[in-house]
Design an enzyme around this catalytic site. Structure first.
Site, PDB file in Angstrom:
ATOM      1  N   ARG A 125      -2.269  -0.273  -0.371  1.00 16.20           N
ATOM      2  CA  ARG A 125      -3.618   0.062  -0.830  1.00 16.20           C
ATOM      3  C   ARG A 125      -3.987  -0.690  -2.112  1.00 16.20           C
ATOM      4  NH1 ARG A 125      -5.422   5.266   1.132  1.00 16.20           N
ATOM      5  NH2 ARG A 125      -6.633   5.501  -0.764  1.00 16.20           N
TER       6      ARG A 125
ATOM      7  N   LYS B 189      -6.821  -2.251  -0.819  1.00 18.62           N
ATOM      8  CA  LYS B 189      -7.131  -2.167   0.610  1.00 18.62           C
ATOM      9  C   LYS B 189      -8.376  -1.335   0.877  1.00 18.62           C
ATOM     10  CE  LYS B 189      -6.586  -2.853   4.965  1.00 18.62           C
ATOM     11  NZ  LYS B 189      -7.125  -4.148   5.426  1.00 18.62           N
TER      12      LYS B 189
ATOM     13  N   ASN C 194      -6.894  10.768  -7.667  1.00 16.32           N
ATOM     14  CA  ASN C 194      -7.645   9.583  -7.221  1.00 16.32           C
ATOM     15  C   ASN C 194      -9.125   9.875  -7.431  1.00 16.32           C
ATOM     16  OD1 ASN C 194      -5.208   8.724  -6.291  1.00 16.32           O
ATOM     17  ND2 ASN C 194      -5.728   8.799  -4.108  1.00 16.32           N
ATOM     18  N   GLY C 195      -9.876   8.890  -7.874  1.00 15.26           N
ATOM     19  CA  GLY C 195     -11.311   9.103  -8.081  1.00 15.26           C
ATOM     20  C   GLY C 195     -11.664   8.934  -9.541  1.00 15.26           C
TER      21      GLY C 195
ATOM     22  N   GLU D  38     -10.084 -14.682  -1.041  1.00 13.11           N
ATOM     23  CA  GLU D  38      -9.284 -13.476  -1.269  1.00 13.11           C
ATOM     24  C   GLU D  38      -7.794 -13.787  -1.390  1.00 13.11           C
ATOM     25  OE1 GLU D  38     -10.814 -11.006   2.140  1.00 13.11           O
ATOM     26  OE2 GLU D  38     -10.632  -9.433   0.654  1.00 13.11           O
TER      27      GLU D  38
ATOM     28  N   LYS E  62     -12.202 -14.904   3.284  1.00 11.52           N
ATOM     29  CA  LYS E  62     -10.748 -14.812   3.509  1.00 11.52           C
ATOM     30  C   LYS E  62     -10.011 -15.804   2.618  1.00 11.52           C
ATOM     31  CE  LYS E  62     -10.438 -12.051   5.159  1.00 11.52           C
ATOM     32  NZ  LYS E  62     -10.947 -10.846   5.734  1.00 11.52           N
TER      33      LYS E  62
ATOM     34  N   HIS F 130     -31.230 -27.398   0.808  1.00 16.79           N
ATOM     35  CA  HIS F 130     -32.160 -26.785  -0.154  1.00 16.79           C
ATOM     36  C   HIS F 130     -31.488 -26.529  -1.499  1.00 16.79           C
ATOM     37  CE1 HIS F 130     -35.285 -26.402   2.832  1.00 16.79           C
ATOM     38  NE2 HIS F 130     -34.430 -25.827   3.662  1.00 16.79           N
TER      39      HIS F 130
ATOM     40  N   GLU G  98     -17.153 -15.230   6.606  1.00 12.35           N
ATOM     41  CA  GLU G  98     -15.849 -14.564   6.688  1.00 12.35           C
ATOM     42  C   GLU G  98     -14.727 -15.556   6.361  1.00 12.35           C
ATOM     43  OE1 GLU G  98     -14.822 -11.697   6.655  1.00 12.35           O
ATOM     44  OE2 GLU G  98     -12.824 -11.658   7.498  1.00 12.35           O
TER      45      GLU G  98
ATOM     46  N   TRP H 173      -4.473   2.605  -9.546  1.00 10.28           N
ATOM     47  CA  TRP H 173      -5.252   1.368  -9.639  1.00 10.28           C
ATOM     48  C   TRP H 173      -6.247   1.610 -10.764  1.00 10.28           C
ATOM     49  CZ3 TRP H 173     -10.293  -0.550  -8.925  1.00 10.28           C
ATOM     50  CH2 TRP H 173     -10.389  -1.920  -8.610  1.00 10.28           C
TER      51      TRP H 173
ATOM     52  N   CYS I 218      -5.755   3.891  -5.493  1.00  6.23           N
ATOM     53  CA  CYS I 218      -4.731   4.875  -5.866  1.00  6.23           C
ATOM     54  C   CYS I 218      -4.185   5.602  -4.641  1.00  6.23           C
ATOM     55  CB  CYS I 218      -5.320   5.906  -6.785  1.00  6.23           C
ATOM     56  SG  CYS I 218      -6.115   5.226  -8.226  1.00  6.23           S
TER      57      CYS I 218
END
Ligand code: AGP
Length: 605
Positions: free
Chosen positions: A27, A600, A99-100, A487, A484, A503, A480, A73, A2
């Protein structure tokens, strides 16, 4: 997640707020809204979807000031017009953006409903508007303060009362709020990105603080009303840094910016005289660093993975046991905090809730923590109080690229620093400093060969699943690379330690499941080659990211990365994997900068 933006001053608020909302789009959000005070009344517009859809909705004469605006959001209640912020009281006089998460929202809602209040949304945030309206207190700030005393949870919020338009009230508990100081005008935002066009002078609220923001200034106080003193600081980021410029996507811009970004992380920190590094911000003297027996690194997602590379570097160069752990898990296992352990919190945004909570847990138990953070003045940076800033510049794309690389570089600086006050020799210090200084040019060389990766991406884009394998720090590179890829391209990608493949996961290798293998020419080269043989024996396609020299095994494609010193190789091996994810996503037509479901900075639990 948010975003909050508020304006009070002589200008019309709407264009400033809408521009601020655009700046906060990166964001991640699913709805947006705006409220203005005009002639004693509230003017409100909000809708599900993008900021540009909200823009289309605004009447041509949508004027007024002050104003507040929000990108939401969804947490409580689906993304919808009615759940979008601002939320208002029954009289449509008070507007709140939040926000929160209000944890006791259900109880507060029931209590308000029993007094006849009718709710218009499913959100937890709406209780705030009704609570504030219900307070008998005289001024808006007193009413907000009284309402917040009843609230349990996290908030960054801004409140507007159309009948008392001389001030906006902002408050913070666990979710960032920054005030921007202009010329007889003031701004409120959740992120300095929304302010850079208007002012460089900012004040960050601390948890438990409330601000009364007027056009000609502001006052801050605690929730109990005790005044607090704030010293404005300056934002160094320019507004151009938040523009795409010639690039189609922020992700490709930020990948391309890495040579300069790494240059800034290194700038002024290489000490050729003593073949060590300068890290003024860690504020720990050599004798204190010498007392450290162990290093624990905490971060989430890419920050955690960059921390894993950091742990390898510290262990190799400083010969200190070092381990990275997801910050999101840390506080739930009642961790043992040791006096002689150095805790390091890693976060590009400096606002990730889980990482912040881990820092607070370490501090609560008396541990010593430093931050590796990109955003100056962010909550984690301030909570740690000391650390290493990346100076990577703003990262707008939801996925981390340049900040991942700069974090790994920052850890190399720290590892050399810790190593040189222990057993790392002058010669090794010098060797690594030379290699660090060469990184920007080597990264440029890799990026210049983007076409090669784009061709490789063509082959991967048609697959449904992919494996990424590597060993030791190469495993972190594989992690990573896989993160990536999933995502931005939504392709199912899993990273395994190359040694673990046999294994279990080997069962899934088939001609339809390609493996991206991270194969530096280091001590483990032979072992990595054996892993590739095992995959090839099951007719699995292999794409290798490796160093120059003929490979003793057939692979379907290889991308050759310039060699650095072995300890620093992971930094370079990661760059082609960023480009690979980008190009696979492009081929699949994905929204590269705003991947579905992601934000974000993840400022909720
Ligand atoms: C990176 O591509 C991700 N979007 C995500 O994993 C991110 O690294 C994580 O949420 C931590 O963010 P931070 O660095 O801002 O704390």
């Amino acid at each position: 997640m948010c975003g909050i933006v508020g304006y009070i001053g002589k200008r019309d608020a709407a264009p400033i707020l809408m521009e601020g909302l655009h700046r906060l789009e990166y964001r991640g959000y699913d709805s947006a809204g705006i409220a203005l005070a005009h002639a004693g009344e509230l003017r409100l517009a909000k809708c599900k979807g993008r900021v540009r859809e909200l823009e289309r909705l605004l009447p041509s004469r949508f004027k007024g000031s002050p104003g507040i605006a929000h990108t939401r959001w969804a947490t409580h209640g689906e993304p919808s017009d009615r759940n979008a912020h601002p939320h208002c009281d029954a009289a449509n006089r008070i507007a709140v953006i939040h926000n929160g998460i209000i944890e006791n929202a259900a109880a507060l809602r029931a209590r308000l409903e029993s007094t006849g209040v009718v709710f218009r949304s499913e959100t937890d945030s709406e209780v705030l508007a009704h609570l504030i309206a219900a307070m008998p207190e005289h001024s808006l700030d007193e009413a907000v303060r009284a309402a917040l005393r009843l609230v349990t949870g996290t908030y960054g919020l801004a409140v507007l009362d159309a009948a008392r338009p001389e001030a906006i009230v902002a408050a913070r508990n666990g979710s960032p709020v920054v005030l921007g100081i202009g010329e007889r005008e003031m701004f409120v935002a959740s992120d300095a990105a929304a302010l850079v066009r208007h002012t460089r002078s900012v004040v960050y609220l601390d948890d438990g603080e409330l601000a009364v923001v007027r056009a000609d200034g502001f006052e801050t106080a605690t929730l109990d009303g005790g005044p607090t003193a704030k010293i404005p600081s300056r934002i160094t980021w320019t507004s151009e840094a938040f523009d795409k410029g010639e690039y189609t996507h922020f992700m490709s811009k930020e990948i391309a910016e890495q040579p300069e970004a790494v240059g800034r992380t290194l700038s002024g920190r290489l000490d050729k005289r003593f073949q060590t590094t300068h890290l003024g911000g860690i504020e720990l003297a050599a004798h204190e660093l010498l007392d450290i027996r162990r290093v624990k690194i905490l971060g989430c997602g890419s920050a955690y993975i960059a921390g894993s590379i950091g742990a390898h570097l510290i262990e190799q160069l400083a010969r200190l046991p070092a381990h990275a752990e997801p910050a999101s898990e840390f506080r739930y296992r009642n961790p043992v905090i040791e006096r002689d352990t150095l805790y390091i919190a890693v976060s590009q945004s400096g606002e990730t809730f889980d990482t912040l909570a881990a820092v607070q847990e370490v501090k609560r138990k008396g541990g010593r923590v430093l931050g590796v953070v990109n955003v100056v003045g962010s909550t984690i940076a301030r909570e740690c109080g000391r650390g290493i800033y990346l100076h990577a510049g703003p990262e707008v794309a939801v996925v981390s690229t340049k900040t991942f690389t700069c974090t790994a570089v920052a850890f190399a600086l720290l590892a050399i620093h810790l190593g040189r006050i222990r057993d790392l020799s002058t010669a090794d210090g010098g060797r690594l400093l030379t290699a660090l200084a060469a990184l920007p040019e080597q990264i440029s060389d890799i990026i210049a060969r983007e076409d090669e990766i784009a061709r490789l991406a063509e082959q991967l884009a048609g697959c449904e699943h992919a494996y990424f394998v590597g060993r030791s720090a190469g495993y972190a590179v594989a992690m990573e690379g896989a993160l990536k890829l999933k995502e931005v391209s939504y392709l199912h990608a899993e990273a395994y330690s190359a040694a673990e493949l046999k294994h279990g996961p080997l069962a899934l290798i088939s001609p339809e499941t390609p493996t991206v293998a991270v194969v530096p020419r280091d001590d483990l080269y032979g072992k990595n080659i054996s892993t590739i043989e095992e995959i090839r024996a099951r007719r699995g396609p292999v794409f290798a990211v490796t160093h120059a020299g003929e490979m003793p095994v057939m692979v379907d494609a290889a991308f050759v990365v310039p060699a650095s010193e072995p300890e620093l190789d992971p930094i370079l091996l990661n760059i082609p994997l960023q480009l690979l994810a980008y190009h696979v996503a492009l081929r699949k037509g994905c929204d590269v900068d705003k991947p579905r479901n992601l934000a974000k900075s993840v400022t909720v639990e």
